[in-house]
Design an enzyme around this catalytic site. Structure first.
Site, PDB file in Angstrom:
ATOM      1  N   PRO A  89       0.793  -1.235   0.000  1.00 12.99           N
ATOM      2  CA  PRO A  89       0.000   0.000   0.000  1.00 12.99           C
ATOM      3  C   PRO A  89       0.822   1.282   0.000  1.00 12.99           C
ATOM      4  CG  PRO A  89      -0.959  -1.598   1.506  1.00 12.99           C
ATOM      5  CD  PRO A  89       0.328  -2.195   1.027  1.00 12.99           C
ATOM      6  N   SER A 121       6.112   1.863  -6.750  1.00 18.59           N
ATOM      7  CA  SER A 121       7.215   1.362  -7.567  1.00 18.59           C
ATOM      8  C   SER A 121       8.516   1.184  -6.785  1.00 18.59           C
ATOM      9  CB  SER A 121       7.470   2.324  -8.746  1.00 18.59           C
ATOM     10  OG  SER A 121       6.355   2.387  -9.603  1.00 18.59           O
ATOM     11  N   ILE A 176      -2.867  -7.140  -6.321  1.00 24.93           N
ATOM     12  CA  ILE A 176      -2.305  -8.421  -6.742  1.00 24.93           C
ATOM     13  C   ILE A 176      -3.165  -9.032  -7.845  1.00 24.93           C
ATOM     14  CG2 ILE A 176      -1.519 -10.686  -6.005  1.00 24.93           C
ATOM     15  CD1 ILE A 176      -0.013  -8.193  -4.833  1.00 24.93           C
ATOM     16  N   HIS A 190     -16.210   7.047 -32.496  1.00 23.99           N
ATOM     17  CA  HIS A 190     -17.497   6.391 -32.257  1.00 23.99           C
ATOM     18  C   HIS A 190     -18.567   7.397 -31.840  1.00 23.99           C
ATOM     19  CE1 HIS A 190     -15.472   2.489 -32.421  1.00 23.99           C
ATOM     20  NE2 HIS A 190     -16.625   1.874 -32.216  1.00 23.99           N
ATOM     21  N   GLN A 205     -11.793  14.057 -44.022  1.00 28.99           N
ATOM     22  CA  GLN A 205     -10.334  14.157 -44.076  1.00 28.99           C
ATOM     23  C   GLN A 205      -9.701  13.990 -42.699  1.00 28.99           C
ATOM     24  OE1 GLN A 205      -8.061  17.941 -44.558  1.00 28.99           O
ATOM     25  NE2 GLN A 205      -7.504  17.105 -46.564  1.00 28.99           N
ATOM     26  N   GLU A 240       9.206  -9.095 -18.339  1.00 25.61           N
ATOM     27  CA  GLU A 240       7.905  -8.626 -17.863  1.00 25.61           C
ATOM     28  C   GLU A 240       7.445  -7.412 -18.658  1.00 25.61           C
ATOM     29  OE1 GLU A 240       5.889  -6.423 -13.982  1.00 25.61           O
ATOM     30  OE2 GLU A 240       7.805  -7.464 -13.743  1.00 25.61           O
ATOM     31  N   ARG A 241       8.335  -6.458 -18.865  1.00 29.87           N
ATOM     32  CA  ARG A 241       7.952  -5.245 -19.585  1.00 29.87           C
ATOM     33  C   ARG A 241       7.735  -5.512 -21.066  1.00 29.87           C
ATOM     34  NH1 ARG A 241      11.874  -1.692 -15.670  1.00 29.87           N
ATOM     35  NH2 ARG A 241      10.239  -1.291 -14.116  1.00 29.87           N
ATOM     36  N   ARG A 301     -20.636   3.766 -40.098  1.00 32.80           N
ATOM     37  CA  ARG A 301     -21.376   4.875 -39.479  1.00 32.80           C
ATOM     38  C   ARG A 301     -21.362   6.092 -40.400  1.00 32.80           C
ATOM     39  NH1 ARG A 301     -23.209   5.207 -34.208  1.00 32.80           N
ATOM     40  NH2 ARG A 301     -24.449   7.102 -33.952  1.00 32.80           N
TER      41      ARG A 301
END
Length: 386
Positions: A131, A135, A160, A339, A280, A243-244, A269
């Protein structure tokens, strides 16, 4: 058309076809249920295991196929995001937690832990964040005291991933008084003193269950320690590049999917008597994103090849994570804008994508941390300049 990806062999594309067919036929229709219950069903993790898709790197003696080629994990993640949901965190199980067992576990530990991870009977998670630390992993407070024949583990972790459905946790805990003196311990959910806290509600990624967990006088056997009890910080740094890279793969796969969803929408649409895509501004924005997606994909694919050879530097991994997550944010934002009001409605996929993408610039190291790593790599660190 997307730019050709020359780093993939025919075997990878055959694997893609196999994964795509299975996910379209067996899992695509489950996503709404996963979102409602806020986690993937255990049976779906087990299905990935039954197909041989978990911990592809694991050797045959532990139940795996022994495929040490991250391109297969890349293809698996791309198809998972395309046909199910970015919150299905099998990649965290296999390529975030798994490498700690692969690199630092003893053969005896691998025999105990890997078969269940490969089959999908054991779902894995990693417990680092606390908590008050974010980092700054060197500042964690969870402590493991050496009691002779076991360690006594006390503390708490938060945010987690796989925290609710997880069975096995690789836990980072202080083992001494020095800053960064950390050990990595394998803790299973059936150990006395282990408990799960809140199932955390999030802005996005509802499919990925996120939890708090606690350790109250958990007796961790000595043979559940991974490697040296004071080297956990170095071990974590060693695994961060992959990991990254996996985080970058997820971000760019999500961005590619969001681009395609938007492209289909703006072709159909209509506004002022013509398709939205005919204006454009729409064309120019989409053309710019298409070019940047292809360029970023080429860089990421090269990073994957370097990672395969264990030559990927922390700086290059940080750059991949940075540019992929930032581009992901831009693509989903543009997609939602194109959208119009529909993009704000939950029934449209771009609405989910927009919310799900925001965490990518935070987890696995924030964009600011990535820039720090890159900056130090080019000699602009504070120490170098003072």
């Amino acid at each position: 058309m997307p730019f050709p990806r020359l780093h993939l062999d025919p075997e990878h594309e055959m694997f893609r076809d196999q994964v795509r067919r299975y996910l379209k036929d067996n899992m695509a229709d489950k996503v709404a249920k996963w979102r409602d219950q806020a986690h993937v069903d255990r049976e779906d993790f087990k299905a990935f295991g039954d197909n041989g898709w978990l911990c592809l790197w694991a050797e045959e003696e532990y139940g795996g196929p022994g495929i040490r080629d991250i391109r297969y994990d890349q293809v698996l993640q791309e198809e998972t995001i395309r046909w199910t949901d970015i919150g299905f965190f099998h990649n965290a199980h296999s390529m975030l937690v798994g490498p700690y067992l692969d690199r630092f576990a003893t053969p005896e530990q691998k025999k105990r832990f890997l078969p269940g991870a490969v089959s999908g009977d054991t779902i894995m998670a990693i417990a680092m964040t606390e908590p008050d630390t974010g980092s700054d992993l060197a500042a964690i407070r969870t402590r493991a005291e050496d009691k002779g024949d076991h360690y006594l583990l006390n503390g708490s972790k938060t945010y987690i991933s796989n925290g609710i459905i997880g069975d096995l946790f690789v836990v980072a805990a202080k083992t001494g008084e020095k800053r960064g003196q950390i050990g990595l311990f394998v803790v299973t959910a059936d150990m006395a003193g282990f408990s799960r806290g809140r199932h955390l509600k999030k802005m996005g990624l509802p499919v990925q269950d996120t939890a708090e967990i606690r350790f109250d006088d958990v007796k961790v056997p000595k043979d559940n320690l991974l490697g040296d009890p004071g080297m956990g910080f170095a071990y974590m740094a060693e695994c961060l590049a992959v990991e990254r890279t996996m985080s970058a793969i997820s971000s760019l796969s999500h961005a590619q999917a969001a681009f395609d969803v938007t492209l289909d929408f703006i072709k159909e649409r209509r506004a002022f008597g013509k398709p939205v895509g005919a204006f454009q501004n729409t064309r120019f924005v989409m053309a710019d994103l298409r070019a940047r997606l292809d360029a970023t994909q080429a860089y990421l694919d090269q990073c994957v090849m370097l990672a395969n050879e264990d030559k990927l530097t922390p700086e290059d991994a940080a750059a991949a994570k940075l540019i992929c997550s930032e581009l992901q944010g831009e693509v989903v934002d543009a997609g939602l804008q194109f959208h119009g009001g529909a993009g704000y409605m939950d029934e449209y996929e771009i609405s989910h994508m927009f919310r799900d993408a925001r965490i990518a610039r935070i987890y696995a190291g924030t964009s600011e941390i990535m820039k720090e790593i890159i900056g130090r790599g080019i000699g602009l660190g504070e120490r170098e300049l003072t």
